[in-house]
Design an enzyme around this catalytic site. Structure first.
Site, PDB file in Angstrom:
ATOM      1  N   SER A   4       3.623  44.023  60.926  1.00 31.37           N
ATOM      2  CA  SER A   4       2.720  44.776  61.799  1.00 31.37           C
ATOM      3  C   SER A   4       1.346  44.941  61.140  1.00 31.37           C
ATOM      4  CB  SER A   4       3.353  46.128  62.153  1.00 31.37           C
ATOM      5  OG  SER A   4       2.682  46.736  63.232  1.00 31.37           O
ATOM      6  N   ASP A  18       7.014  41.820  72.714  1.00 31.84           N
ATOM      7  CA  ASP A  18       6.587  42.852  71.768  1.00 31.84           C
ATOM      8  C   ASP A  18       5.681  43.859  72.491  1.00 31.84           C
ATOM      9  OD1 ASP A  18       5.451  44.403  69.739  1.00 31.84           O
ATOM     10  OD2 ASP A  18       5.262  42.713  68.358  1.00 31.84           O
ATOM     11  N   HIS A  76       9.326  44.690  68.666  1.00 31.27           N
ATOM     12  CA  HIS A  76       8.391  44.885  67.553  1.00 31.27           C
ATOM     13  C   HIS A  76       9.163  45.142  66.256  1.00 31.27           C
ATOM     14  CE1 HIS A  76       4.467  45.709  65.853  1.00 31.27           C
ATOM     15  NE2 HIS A  76       4.951  46.813  65.280  1.00 31.27           N
TER      16      HIS A  76
END
Length: 414
Positions: free
Chosen positions: A218, A344, A375
């Site tokens: 991320s 996502d 995610h």
């Protein structure tokens, strides 16, 4: 009297027949529905990931070293949707106990402090140890997500997997995170790579003969990508991997502010960021309007009132333009595998630069795109475990990077 009882018995038998008939109907409907669902799952959900790259040599490299990318990814049968995967993965990680780390405090040039958590557990049957000494054994730097640290299972599971094959690991905890103290009014951001540069330099000084790789999830992936783009061939890495990065923050923040995403993810992450500001309020007050920052209800509002100002950007648009990954594809001069899912909730599929990546023949970007995965989730198996598809892709790619450097160098010859 006998005829009356016969009539009652006949009605009872008729009602029993009706009940059995209805049950058989429902069984048939259920069987058809299950067969239909499984057919839908096999055709539309469980698919091979798409691999997007304009570099033919890197595509062949993945075909040789990452056989998992040529197989179907089977997300959890009853939990394949992006939101469900993301939430369930988060819940499963709460049960995982992270491995022991050896902590090192790294002072930065501006008086800040970074916590590096080292894990150097080796296994005798690790293939990567053959012919290697402690000094030239490969090292991997891990970068967590927006509010993460070394204790988060999505990082510590990768660390454990890398340790198992003999790689040295270090987790880069951002300023103020992972139990570290914030000593300056500077925190961290997706566009700022100064701390990453100091970490890489420190690791290279400590183990000068060790090949180095970086893996970011991320926000950590965005920092890694921007670092590689900025430093080019001088980045000190043989390769990198990103997991569930937001390629275009303009589009990602819009997606995160839809009602469902705002309720499930945006507000929770914003609250975590605000806790850091509250904890060091006196440190930030000379630099930003803390009261205005504490009114933030979304990540975009927080970035506008805090992050952009802390790092000296003109405004939010200026900051997000610096963060964007899709504008730097041609600047990537080492192999960077980017694992994303189409569903996502943080990184919408319409924000993925698939065309730009495939047109860039000399870029090191390899986008691996699964149909499902959410995610930083990518749960698989009927009964999902903390171990995920991410680890399979990661370890095959890492072993390939460290063992087939000749193919890597060939991929970037003009």
């Amino acid at each position: 009297m006998d005829s009356f009882m016969d009539m009652i018995n006949k009605n009872v038998l008729d009602s029993t027949d009706v009940s059995e008939y209805l049950i058989s109907i429902w069984k048939t409907i259920l069987s058809v529905a299950l067969c239909g669902y499984f057919f839908f799952y096999c055709v539309r959900i469980a698919k091979k990931p798409a691999v997007h790259t304009g570099n033919c040599q890197l595509r062949r490299f993945l075909e040789r070293h990452c056989p998992v990318l040529g197989e179907r990814f089977w997300p959890t049968l009853w939990c394949w949707h992006g939101h469900a995967q993301t939430i369930l993965a988060h819940l499963l990680r709460q049960t995982y106990t992270p491995p022991p780390y050896e902590r090192e405090l790294l002072s930065t040039h501006d008086g800040g402090e970074i916590c590096l958590d080292w894990s150097d557990t080796t296994v005798l049957d690790g293939d990567a140890l053959i012919g290697e000494t402690s000094s030239d054994r490969a090292t991997i730097i891990f970068l967590p997500g927006l509010t993460g640290c070394s204790k988060d299972a999505y990082i510590s599971k990768l660390v454990a997997r890398a340790n198992y094959v003999g790689y040295r690991c270090v987790v880069f905890n951002y300023r103020g995170m992972g139990g570290s103290n914030l000593k300056t009014a500077k925190t961290y951001s997706a566009a700022n790579t100064e701390d990453m540069k100091e970490v890489v330099r420190h690791v290279k000084q400590k183990y000068p003969d060790s090949p180095l790789m970086a893996v970011g999830a991320s926000l950590g992936g965005m920092i890694t990508y921007n670092f590689v783009a900025r430093e080019g061939l001088d980045c000190g890495l043989v390769g990198a991997m990103t997991i569930s990065v937001a390629w275009d923050p303009f589009k990602s923040t819009v997606t995160l502010e839809t009602p469902l995403n705002r309720m499930l993810f945006n507000w929770t992450l914003t609250c975590s960021l605000l806790q850091l500001v509250k904890g060091y309020r006196t440190l930030f007050e000379p630099v930003v309007d803390v009261e205005e920052t504490l009114k933030s209800r979304t990540i975009r509002e927080f970035d506008s009132s805090f992050t952009a100002k802390i790092f000296g950007y003109k405004d939010l648009d200026d900051y997000y333009s610096a963060v964007c990954l899709h504008t730097k594809i041609d600047q990537i001069k080492i192999p960077v595998l980017c694992l994303n899912a189409k569903d996502d909730p943080f990184s919408p599929v319409h924000g993925l630069p698939i065309g730009e990546i495939e047109r860039s023949e000399q870029s090191g970007v390899m986008l691996v795109l699964t149909t499902c995965g959410g995610h930083i989730a990518f749960l698989q198996g009927f009964i999902p475990q903390v171990s995920t598809y991410i680890e399979k892709v990661f370890i095959q790619y890492a072993v390939g990077l460290f063992t087939d450097r000749e193919s890597i160098s060939t991929a970037f010859k003009h």
